[in-house]
Scaffold this active site. Structure first.
Site, PDB file in Angstrom:
ATOM      1  N   GLU A  39      18.469 -17.813  19.926  1.00 52.25           N
ATOM      2  CA  GLU A  39      17.362 -18.931  20.032  1.00 52.25           C
ATOM      3  C   GLU A  39      17.927 -20.097  20.503  1.00 52.25           C
ATOM      4  O   GLU A  39      19.318 -20.735  20.153  1.00 52.25           O
ATOM      5  CB  GLU A  39      16.709 -18.849  18.649  1.00 52.25           C
ATOM      6  CG  GLU A  39      15.445 -19.819  18.718  1.00 52.25           C
ATOM      7  CD  GLU A  39      14.752 -19.910  17.359  1.00 52.25           C
ATOM      8  OE1 GLU A  39      14.358 -20.818  16.933  1.00 52.25           O
ATOM      9  OE2 GLU A  39      14.511 -18.760  17.006  1.00 52.25           O
ATOM     10  N   CYS A  89      19.423 -18.204  13.996  1.00 57.23           N
ATOM     11  CA  CYS A  89      20.222 -19.049  13.281  1.00 57.23           C
ATOM     12  C   CYS A  89      21.539 -18.321  13.058  1.00 57.23           C
ATOM     13  O   CYS A  89      21.454 -17.272  12.578  1.00 57.23           O
ATOM     14  CB  CYS A  89      19.968 -19.908  12.166  1.00 57.23           C
ATOM     15  SG  CYS A  89      18.430 -21.076  12.370  1.00 57.23           S
TER      16      CYS A  89
END
Length: 483
Positions: free
Chosen positions: A374, A340
């Site tokens: 990601e 993140c």
């Protein structure tokens, strides 16, 4: 497509000034700029008395349409229905009523949580009754209605002039979400489940240091904290509180002035700290809850032990003030170097996001690894990463002489080959020939691209001489000897 224009007119009735809204369909503009109201025969009469009567009719009809009556204020609007709602820019947009709640404990007085059709969910908000038109707005499947100022270009005219690539860029820049029915079945199912869980955002604002920040998304704070209008968060230890007096008392007793962990980068007033989720579990969990207020698809809240957090701070005499962060798995089976990433809203558009991205790749270089963020990335994340990748690749292509493959670029930058190919494709600099991707570019094209503001050098870059970090040792399982 019909373009809806919103025009304000002021009329006097019963000694009061009333603002009424006229919704008029703009099709073709006549030379004399005549306005035809719905139901008019379009005869174009210029008689002054008829014009005055028409204006009075417009005021009366639009007043009943746009301004809710007093007895209608207490009548709850239907959840799931579409209405025209006035946003903070004073324009009216079609929106869906998602939820309602009592306004400040008043009986029969409601606030409504609305989602604006075609806009990112971070713009969802609670609105009072006087910002919602009385009549329902019927939204037909597959149609888009935009409230635009007078004289602006209609959406249909804009779409005709956009190529597929330009439309994709337009949607990214304007944060237009991809409809669920255009997603693959698996992604669509996950998206529906995600929306059901995070549909309503109750925390509207957070006080974080000297900033009062409007939140964007739902975050799973505990029940007694998750439905307050404003949350008070200590910017150093990240403890969250419901009441201002509790927050003020906490500031006088909190002695933490910097993130826990190890400072691994310092240049000027900027500092980056490495914090282990295993060693600082509560701190990292609180960080994830805070970050979820500004990240839509973040799912990491409590299982923080397998992650490392890299926290960017601005340093002054009062302490280290958090600017943003990124997290990464200690061992990523998918080769992700970022799980993140977030820059807090008060610090956005200042170059901190690209600094964090660049820092993640510098760590990958020290690990002799190729990494990728990601997926899925947020809309703002896509823009930041695409801009950073483009700048890095263009800088190399400008100065390099000789034969260069995509694999070579990946080894030089630690950017994955997939990300390199997608970036070069967006720049029209790669072609698929004889079963492989081939870079097709000239020095002139590279130089022209680097001159544009979109691909210019980032405001902030990583000084590797200020980085004090060694990659962690990989755990090697020793074979067990048989006796």
């Amino acid at each position: 497509m019909v373009n809806i224009n919103m025009t304000q007119i002021s009329g006097k009735g019963s000694g009061e000034n009333k603002e009424n809204l006229i919704c008029k369909a703009s099709e073709s503009s006549d030379s004399d700029d005549r306005t035809t109201e719905d139901g008019d025969d379009g005869s174009g009469s210029t008689n002054s008395e008829q014009s005055e009567d028409s204006l009075l009719n417009i005021q009366t009809r639009s007043s009943s349409r746009g301004t809710p009556k007093k007895d209608e204020d207490s009548r709850p609007l239907d959840i799931g229905e579409h209405y025209m709602v006035r946003r903070v820019d004073s324009q009216w947009y079609p929106a869906e009523i998602i939820h309602r709640r009592d306004k400040d404990g008043q009986v029969d007085c409601f606030e409504y949580y609305v989602h604006y059709d075609g806009f990112n969910r971070r713009l969802d908000e609670w609105v009072p009754r006087d910002r919602v038109m009385s009549s329902r707005f019927a939204v037909q499947p597959g149609t888009a209605v935009v409230a635009e100022p007078q004289g602006s270009q209609t959406s249909s005219q804009t779409e005709k002039k956009l190529t597929r690539n330009q439309k994709r860029k337009h949607d990214e820049i304007n944060h237009i979400e991809k409809p669920i029915d255009e997603m693959d079945p698996t992604t669509a199912a996950l998206e529906r489940e995600h929306e059901a869980i995070t549909k309503v955002k109750y925390i509207d604002k957070v006080q974080f240091g000297k900033f009062e920040i409007d939140t964007w998304y739902f975050s799973p704070y505990p029940e007694e904290y998750g439905k307050v209008g404003k949350l008070w968060i200590c910017e150093f230890c990240l403890k969250y509180m419901r009441l201002e007096r509790t927050y003020r008392y906490h500031l006088s007793t909190c002695h933490l002035k910097q993130p826990p962990g190890k400072e691994i980068y310092r240049k000027g007033t900027l500092s980056i700290w490495e914090t282990d989720g295993k060693d600082n579990k509560i701190y990292c969990q609180n960080f994830c809850l805070l970050a979820k207020l500004f990240l839509d698809h973040k799912t990491l809240y409590f299982d923080v032990e397998p992650f490392l957090f890299y926290i960017l701070c601005e340093i002054d005499k009062y302490g280290a003030h958090i600017v943003g962060y990124f997290s990464k798995e200690k061992e990523s089976p998918d080769g992700n170097n970022v799980a993140c990433i977030l820059t807090l809203p008060p610090y956005q558009r200042k170059g901190y996001g690209k600094l964090l991205i660049a820092f993640s790749y510098e760590l990958s270089k020290l690990e002799s690894a190729v990494g990728s963020p990601e997926k899925p990335l947020s809309d703002l994340g896509k823009l930041s990463y695409r801009s950073y990748w483009s700048w890095v690749l263009l800088e190399i292509l400008r100065d390099f002489r000789g034969v260069l493959s995509i694999k070579d670029l990946s080894n030089m930058t630690s950017i994955s080959q997939t990300d390199i190919i997608s970036t070069l494709q967006s720049l029209n600099m790669v072609k698929y020939w004889k079963g492989q991707h081939v870079i097709c570019v000239t020095p002139k094209i590279v130089e022209e691209l680097l001159q544009t503001s979109q691909w210019k050098k980032p405001k902030l870059t990583v000084d590797v001489g200020c980085l004090r970090w060694n990659p962690p040792r990989k755990m090697i399982t020793q074979p067990t000897k048989k006796k």
